[in-house]
Design a protein around this motif. Structure first.
Motif, short mmCIF file in Angstrom:
data_model
loop_
_atom_site.label_atom_id
_atom_site.label_comp_id
_atom_site.label_asym_id
_atom_site.label_seq_id
_atom_site.Cartn_x
_atom_site.Cartn_y
_atom_site.Cartn_z
N ILE A 46 -25.62 -19.13 -63.75
CA ILE A 46 -24.61 -18.07 -63.63
C ILE A 46 -25.33 -16.74 -63.50
O ILE A 46 -26.18 -16.41 -64.33
CB ILE A 46 -23.68 -18.03 -64.85
CG1 ILE A 46 -23.00 -19.39 -65.05
CG2 ILE A 46 -22.63 -16.93 -64.70
CD1 ILE A 46 -22.17 -19.48 -66.33
N SER A 47 -25.03 -16.01 -62.46
CA SER A 47 -25.65 -14.71 -62.24
C SER A 47 -24.58 -13.65 -62.05
O SER A 47 -23.59 -13.87 -61.34
CB SER A 47 -26.56 -14.74 -61.00
OG SER A 47 -27.68 -15.57 -61.22
N VAL A 48 -24.80 -12.51 -62.68
CA VAL A 48 -23.88 -11.38 -62.58
C VAL A 48 -24.69 -10.13 -62.28
O VAL A 48 -25.75 -9.92 -62.89
CB VAL A 48 -23.10 -11.16 -63.90
CG1 VAL A 48 -22.10 -10.02 -63.76
CG2 VAL A 48 -22.41 -12.43 -64.35
N SER A 49 -24.23 -9.33 -61.35
CA SER A 49 -24.84 -8.02 -61.11
C SER A 49 -23.77 -6.96 -61.35
O SER A 49 -22.71 -6.99 -60.72
CB SER A 49 -25.40 -7.92 -59.70
OG SER A 49 -26.63 -8.60 -59.59
N ILE A 50 -24.08 -6.03 -62.25
CA ILE A 50 -23.16 -4.94 -62.55
C ILE A 50 -23.62 -3.70 -61.80
O ILE A 50 -24.71 -3.18 -62.03
CB ILE A 50 -23.13 -4.66 -64.07
CG1 ILE A 50 -22.69 -5.92 -64.83
CG2 ILE A 50 -22.19 -3.50 -64.38
CD1 ILE A 50 -22.70 -5.76 -66.34
N PHE A 51 -22.80 -3.24 -60.87
CA PHE A 51 -23.16 -2.08 -60.06
C PHE A 51 -22.97 -0.79 -60.85
O PHE A 51 -22.01 -0.65 -61.62
CB PHE A 51 -22.31 -2.02 -58.79
CG PHE A 51 -22.51 -3.19 -57.87
CD1 PHE A 51 -23.66 -3.30 -57.10
CD2 PHE A 51 -21.57 -4.20 -57.78
CE1 PHE A 51 -23.87 -4.38 -56.25
CE2 PHE A 51 -21.76 -5.29 -56.94
CZ PHE A 51 -22.92 -5.37 -56.17
N ASP A 52 -23.91 0.14 -60.67
CA ASP A 52 -23.75 1.45 -61.27
C ASP A 52 -24.16 2.52 -60.26
O ASP A 52 -24.38 2.22 -59.08
CB ASP A 52 -24.52 1.57 -62.59
CG ASP A 52 -26.03 1.41 -62.44
OD1 ASP A 52 -26.54 1.52 -61.32
OD2 ASP A 52 -26.70 1.19 -63.47
N ARG A 53 -24.27 3.72 -60.71
CA ARG A 53 -24.53 4.85 -59.81
C ARG A 53 -25.93 4.80 -59.19
O ARG A 53 -26.14 5.29 -58.08
CB ARG A 53 -24.36 6.16 -60.60
CG ARG A 53 -24.39 7.42 -59.76
CD ARG A 53 -24.05 8.61 -60.65
NE ARG A 53 -24.11 9.87 -59.92
CZ ARG A 53 -23.81 11.05 -60.45
NH1 ARG A 53 -23.42 11.12 -61.73
NH2 ARG A 53 -23.89 12.15 -59.73
N ALA A 55 -23.19 7.32 -70.06
CA ALA A 55 -22.28 8.36 -69.55
C ALA A 55 -22.88 8.98 -68.29
O ALA A 55 -24.06 9.33 -68.25
CB ALA A 55 -22.08 9.43 -70.63
N GLY A 56 -22.06 9.05 -67.27
CA GLY A 56 -22.49 9.66 -66.02
C GLY A 56 -23.14 8.70 -65.05
O GLY A 56 -23.47 9.09 -63.92
N SER A 57 -23.34 7.43 -65.45
CA SER A 57 -24.05 6.50 -64.57
C SER A 57 -23.19 5.35 -64.08
O SER A 57 -23.71 4.41 -63.46
CB SER A 57 -25.28 5.93 -65.30
OG SER A 57 -24.89 5.11 -66.38
N SER A 58 -21.89 5.39 -64.31
CA SER A 58 -21.03 4.30 -63.86
C SER A 58 -20.88 4.33 -62.34
O SER A 58 -21.14 5.35 -61.68
CB SER A 58 -19.65 4.37 -64.51
OG SER A 58 -18.90 5.44 -63.96
N TYR A 59 -20.46 3.22 -61.79
CA TYR A 59 -20.32 3.11 -60.34
C TYR A 59 -19.33 4.12 -59.80
O TYR A 59 -19.51 4.69 -58.71
CB TYR A 59 -19.87 1.69 -59.99
CG TYR A 59 -19.90 1.37 -58.51
CD1 TYR A 59 -21.11 1.13 -57.87
CD2 TYR A 59 -18.72 1.29 -57.77
CE1 TYR A 59 -21.14 0.83 -56.51
CE2 TYR A 59 -18.75 0.99 -56.42
CZ TYR A 59 -19.96 0.76 -55.79
OH TYR A 59 -20.00 0.47 -54.44
N PHE A 60 -18.26 4.38 -60.56
CA PHE A 60 -17.22 5.30 -60.10
C PHE A 60 -17.67 6.75 -60.13
O PHE A 60 -16.99 7.62 -59.58
CB PHE A 60 -15.96 5.15 -60.96
CG PHE A 60 -15.25 3.84 -60.74
CD1 PHE A 60 -14.80 3.49 -59.48
CD2 PHE A 60 -15.04 2.96 -61.79
CE1 PHE A 60 -14.14 2.29 -59.26
CE2 PHE A 60 -14.38 1.75 -61.58
CZ PHE A 60 -13.93 1.41 -60.31
N GLU A 61 -18.81 7.03 -60.76
CA GLU A 61 -19.28 8.40 -60.86
C GLU A 61 -20.25 8.79 -59.75
O GLU A 61 -20.91 9.83 -59.82
CB GLU A 61 -19.91 8.62 -62.23
CG GLU A 61 -18.88 8.57 -63.36
CD GLU A 61 -19.49 8.66 -64.74
OE1 GLU A 61 -19.45 9.76 -65.33
OE2 GLU A 61 -20.00 7.63 -65.23
N PHE A 62 -20.32 7.96 -58.71
CA PHE A 62 -21.14 8.31 -57.54
C PHE A 62 -20.70 9.64 -56.97
O PHE A 62 -19.51 9.95 -56.88
CB PHE A 62 -20.99 7.21 -56.48
CG PHE A 62 -21.61 7.57 -55.16
CD1 PHE A 62 -22.98 7.50 -54.98
CD2 PHE A 62 -20.80 8.00 -54.10
CE1 PHE A 62 -23.55 7.83 -53.76
CE2 PHE A 62 -21.36 8.33 -52.88
CZ PHE A 62 -22.76 8.25 -52.71
#
Length: 290
Positions: A177-184, A219-226
């Motif tokens: 099982i592999s998961v990649s969590i995207f961030d900024r 904080a500030g590094s989530s994918y939606f904060e691009f």
């Protein structure tokens, strides 16, 4: 120790030693590790991971490094590829590895919505099968890719790409099982070894959901904060999928990170899953004896 697991462990350790010309020994039962109860969130390079239940434990960096050096013959310089290693994360998870994040830049998911996505995933799958076949022949072992337990997919609400595939090692079924969590800045790879090798796709979905929910970006590094002006990766989600499988695709090179649940046979550029159920049992026994 389960006989088939021991057989796989010895095979991989020997194969790794032969291919890399590095010593690899199998002596976990003689090792002196110090499992830590996982009751508080752990810091990761670009976030934190919180407990998802009771009874989990983890290894501190030095023990983590000792384990992969002693059991798999790694160089100590490779230890930094592991961010956190947690055992018994949930009752369904034997071990979970948070790898060091990939910082190639923000990954656009636009290619996942393209009309030829299925064809592109099929091409990546064929490359993976070729790698399996070549490695199987090289090592004289019957290793097969037996398909997807969960076909690669993206959850845009959670900003994750995940899959579960099935490898057959001389009749032994192994789930990866592999998961990649995207961030900024890129993405954070997570590798998961389930306790049960006969889990269903629904079980995988629950494991993925629990794992992704436990990880919180800084904080500030989530994918939606691009933000406009941020670095952007030269590949999209399909390139990340290829990297997760250890094959090349477009501008994305094969993975350069070695996870504890995986042994990278460098001469073949192929990643094999190593069942590690015995490690959890080993640590549980040591804790009971202490």
């Amino acid at each position: 120790m389960n006989k088939s697991v021991r057989k796989n462990l010895i095979f991989v350790a020997v194969a790794y030693a032969c291919l890399l010309a590095q010593p690899a020994s199998v002596h976990a039962e003689d090792a002196n590790y110090h499992p830590q109860d996982f009751t508080q969130p752990l810091s990761a390079a670009r976030g934190t991971i919180a407990p998802a239940g009771s009874g989990a434990f983890y290894l501190k960096p030095e023990d983590r490094c000792d384990l992969v050096v002693k059991e798999f013959g790694w160089d100590r310089g490779e230890c930094g590829s592991i961010d956190q290693l947690i055992f018994g994360f949930t009752p369904e998870i034997d071990n979970l590895t948070v790898e060091k994040p990939v910082s190639d830049g923000y990954v656009s998911l636009a290619d996942w919505d393209s009309g030829d996505r299925s064809e592109e995933i099929g091409s990546i799958e064929e490359s993976f099968k070729d790698s399996v076949k070549a490695q199987s022949q090289r090592l004289g072992q019957d290793i097969r890719f037996d398909g997807w337990l969960v076909y690669p997919q993206i959850d845009k609400g959670k900003n994750i790409l995940y899959y579960a595939n099935i490898l057959n090692w001389s009749g032994d079924r192994t789930i990866n099982i592999s998961v990649s969590i995207f961030d900024r800045q890129g993405y954070v790879p997570i590798k998961i070894v389930p306790v049960n090798g006969n889990i269903t796709g629904d079980d995988v979905q629950k494991i993925v959901a629990a794992s992704a929910a436990a990880y919180k970006p800084q904080a500030g590094s989530s994918y939606f904060e691009f933000s406009s002006g941020d670095k952007v990766a030269g590949y999209g989600a399909l390139g990340v999928l290829a990297t997760m499988l250890g094959v090349k695709y477009g501008g994305a090179a094969s993975a350069g990170v070695i996870a504890l649940a995986l042994v990278v046979l460098k001469k073949g550029a192929f990643i094999l899953l190593l069942p590690l159920v015995w490690l959890r049992r080993l640590f549980s026994r040591k804790k009971a004896d202490s």
